[in-house]
Scaffold this motif. Structure first.
Motif, PDB file in Angstrom:
ATOM      1  N   LEU A  65      95.262  73.756  93.011  1.00  0.00           N
ATOM      2  CA  LEU A  65      96.029  72.446  93.517  1.00  0.00           C
ATOM      3  C   LEU A  65      96.779  73.008  94.765  1.00  0.00           C
ATOM      4  N   GLY A  66      97.036  72.266  95.690  1.00  0.00           N
ATOM      5  CA  GLY A  66      97.934  72.605  96.836  1.00  0.00           C
ATOM      6  C   GLY A  66      98.270  71.431  97.686  1.00  0.00           C
TER       7      GLY A  66
ATOM      8  N   SER B 123     101.088  80.866  99.812  1.00  0.00           N
ATOM      9  CA  SER B 123     101.655  80.060 101.013  1.00  0.00           C
ATOM     10  C   SER B 123     101.259  80.630 102.453  1.00  0.00           C
ATOM     11  N   CYS B 124     101.200  80.128 103.303  1.00  0.00           N
ATOM     12  CA  CYS B 124     100.727  80.660 104.512  1.00  0.00           C
ATOM     13  C   CYS B 124     102.042  80.965 105.311  1.00  0.00           C
TER      14      CYS B 124
ATOM     15  N   ALA C  62     107.734  75.525 100.505  1.00  0.00           N
ATOM     16  CA  ALA C  62     107.231  76.754  99.752  1.00  0.00           C
ATOM     17  C   ALA C  62     108.297  77.149  98.659  1.00  0.00           C
ATOM     18  N   ASN C  63     109.503  77.217  99.183  1.00  0.00           N
ATOM     19  CA  ASN C  63     110.439  77.535  98.021  1.00  0.00           C
ATOM     20  C   ASN C  63     110.801  76.811  97.262  1.00  0.00           C
ATOM     21  N   ARG C  64     110.890  75.352  97.409  1.00  0.00           N
ATOM     22  CA  ARG C  64     111.005  74.220  96.417  1.00  0.00           C
ATOM     23  C   ARG C  64     109.668  74.479  95.345  1.00  0.00           C
ATOM     24  N   VAL C  65     108.458  74.549  95.790  1.00  0.00           N
ATOM     25  CA  VAL C  65     107.267  74.625  95.251  1.00  0.00           C
ATOM     26  C   VAL C  65     107.392  75.738  94.151  1.00  0.00           C
ATOM     27  N   GLU C  66     107.841  77.047  94.719  1.00  0.00           N
ATOM     28  CA  GLU C  66     107.963  78.137  93.800  1.00  0.00           C
ATOM     29  C   GLU C  66     109.154  77.887  92.626  1.00  0.00           C
TER      30      GLU C  66
ATOM     31  N   LYS D  52      96.461  78.338  90.248  1.00  0.00           N
ATOM     32  CA  LYS D  52      96.889  78.858  91.590  1.00  0.00           C
ATOM     33  C   LYS D  52      97.207  77.549  92.545  1.00  0.00           C
ATOM     34  N   VAL D  53      98.492  77.687  92.948  1.00  0.00           N
ATOM     35  CA  VAL D  53      98.973  76.504  93.845  1.00  0.00           C
ATOM     36  C   VAL D  53      99.164  76.976  95.130  1.00  0.00           C
TER      37      VAL D  53
END
Length: 351
Positions: free
Chosen positions: A309-310, A260-261, A275-279, A290-291
């Protein structure tokens, strides 16, 4: 560095086998329900071997019931009382962790070794920088890497002299660079499997940084057969961190890598929250992919090109990217659900 292969329950360490992740329960071992519950949670998170403290005879005897309800090897952590070590092995411990120096007389150490030998149970010889013998502190003018190594090998020799070599060695220090040096030294002097960790590393933030640096330097040299990230926090965090360290070094391929950027003035969505929810979301998937989570559509698609995926944020909306290409545009509120949908159907659409 290839070490001797040692069987621990249903797993094998050393001998070129994959590095396994350990943690330790923080429940009262006597409380079977709580201890089993935590071990199962840790197992689901990716823990390969679990250690339980056995400070009482009740705790040692509780191992028998705990063993029936778990699927990973169980290590009994013993200090001072040789009878607890014997009881732990009699109640199903797959390995015991002792420091022969604090078990007592040679006769007591022999009593422990005799039971281990009879049952072919590995002994982990553990030495910490805070528990070195007085003569070594005098010889080396304090705690040094050399003193730690000499202490550990001396303790190993006690057990070897009793005719047993089913051993694992653990040498730990809270001083990162001292710990690294000690492992470099001992790896040249023994072929026993090494359990690696930075002891008393600290809270989740500080401990993760110290552990990542220390374990990274040690493991990158081919040293280490099992690891523990010692954190003052929920043991689940230890597993997450250990998996990330191994994955970053290329030593473990299971699980999803999230990139994540950083935030900047162009960010138009709640990037930090996303980003935290994705983790948290990706922890439930076994895929080796890699996401990417990117904060804007300026550089997002380009930076996410190497990801499988992103998501890239926009003003109240975002892009879903697959294999570096823009796949679809969705409202910001649907980004996480859209990502989850793609992960849920990943095997169907990417065979």
């Amino acid at each position: 560095m290839k070490t001797k292969a040692i069987q621990i329950g249903n797993r094998v360490i050393g001998g070129g086998n994959p590095i396994l992740i350990q943690s330790m329960t923080n429940t009262k071992t006597e409380d079977v329900v709580a201890t089993v519950g935590q071990i199962r949670q840790l197992t689901d998170a990716g823990c390969d071997i679990i250690r339980c403290a056995c400070p009482t005879m009740e705790a040692a005897k509780a191992l028998a019931e705990i063993k029936k309800q778990i699927s990973i090897p169980l290590v009994a952590d013993i200090h001072f009382d040789y009878q607890l070590a014997i009881a732990a092995m009699e109640n199903g411990a797959d390995k015991i962790r002792i420091n022969p120096g604090n078990i007592g007389s040679k006769e007591r150490v022999k009593a422990v070794v005799d039971v281990a030998k009879e049952r072919n149970i590995p002994i982990r010889v553990g030495v910490n920088s805070g528990s070195l013998e007085k003569d070594l502190l005098e010889k080396y003018h304090g705690v040094t890497a050399e003193a730690i190594v000499e202490s550990a090998l001396g303790q190993v020799a006690i057990i070897e002299d009793l005719g047993y070599d089913n051993l694992v060695i653990s040498i730990k220090s809270s001083d990162v660079m001292m710990c690294v040096k000690a492992h470099e030294l001992i790896a040249q002097k023994t072929s026993y499997p090494l359990h690696v960790g930075i002891t008393e590393a600290g809270t989740v933030t500080r401990g993760n940084i110290k552990s990542a640096i220390g374990l990274g330097l040690i493991l990158s040299q081919g040293i280490g057969d099992t690891i523990r990230v010692s954190l003052t926090g929920d043991p689940i965090e230890e597993i997450k961190s250990a998996k990330m360290i191994l994955r970053t070094l290329g030593l473990r391929r299971d699980g999803i890598e999230v990139v994540s950027c950083p935030t900047c003035g162009r960010t138009q969505i709640d990037l930090i929250g996303l980003a935290n929810r994705v983790e948290n979301l990706v922890e439930n998937y076994p895929y080796h992919i890699k996401v990417a989570v990117m904060g804007c559509v300026v550089n997002g698609p380009g930076e996410a090109r190497s990801a499988d995926l992103g998501v890239a944020g926009g003003i109240g909306e975002g892009l879903i990217l697959k294999h570096g290409e823009i796949y679809k545009k969705v409202p910001e509120a649907e980004l996480l659900d859209s990502l989850k949908y793609e992960l849920d159907h990943w095997e169907e659409t990417n065979d």
